[in-house]
Design an enzyme around this catalytic site. Sequence first.
Site, PDB file in Angstrom:
ATOM      1  N   ASN A  75      20.429 -30.329   1.764  1.00 25.71           N
ATOM      2  CA  ASN A  75      19.686 -31.476   1.918  1.00 25.71           C
ATOM      3  C   ASN A  75      19.424 -32.111   0.684  1.00 25.71           C
ATOM      4  OD1 ASN A  75      18.058 -28.961   1.271  1.00 25.71           O
ATOM      5  ND2 ASN A  75      16.498 -30.442   1.098  1.00 25.71           N
ATOM      6  N   HIS A  76      19.628 -31.703  -0.308  1.00 31.38           N
ATOM      7  CA  HIS A  76      19.492 -32.483  -1.674  1.00 31.38           C
ATOM      8  C   HIS A  76      20.630 -33.380  -2.047  1.00 31.38           C
ATOM      9  CE1 HIS A  76      15.681 -31.070  -3.414  1.00 31.38           C
ATOM     10  NE2 HIS A  76      15.867 -30.102  -2.680  1.00 31.38           N
TER      11      HIS A  76
END
Length: 241
Positions: A75-76
């Site tokens: 997700n980063h």
Amino acid sequence: MSFVKRFERNTVGRDFAVGDIHGHFTALQNRLAQIGFNRDVDRLFSVGDLVDRGPESDNALEWIDLPWFHAVRGNHEDMAIRWPSGNMDSAHYAANGGGWNVSNPRYLQLAFSGAFDALPIAMEVETEAGLVGIVHADCPFPTWRDFTVSIDDSNLSNKMRKAIFEAALWSRERIQDEDRSGVAGIRALIVGHTPLKNPAVLGNVHYIDTGGWFRDGYFTLIDLSTLETIPPIPGKLDWAA
């Protein structure tokens, strides 16, 4: 482009997966040295979240070019992909550890966005004992095949693909519910995303983010052939935060 990357069995060395790295590549190198990792024959698979929160996020581009290192999108990485297009608030991004990239020159922001956009959503690795899947947060289908076929289906609507990606990169539903139903069609699924004090298993889903990027955390490695973790699983689901 396929969103699933497949690897044949490693017949000459060992295969390991590691939890979220978050810009702490020197600490990871030290961990690999402790287990005698051999870059000539061993392979390291990452559950994603290579960047943010740590001091060495800029090193991620070098790492994903290493022939023995393979990562899925976390997700980063997803945030870094979206950042140059202006689809995210800078304060929100910085609060999630993205300050290093907010201050990067435009050409570097685009370089990270492009490189991370090329990362697969899922990987599958053949082992002596069967197929092992790797995804950042979760497999949002009851079977691995349903998941991998769906994300590579050219007829899938953009809305549906976005929903699947969101679940694969962001979901914590399984671990919050302590759902032990597992994922059919694979020997094991390796995930990160949710920081724990100790590695844990729910069904055949192995959680290996033990906060190597925390001051008092550490990197968990899992041998994909034996499914043994370093350090061993103590048998208790324990949250880090």
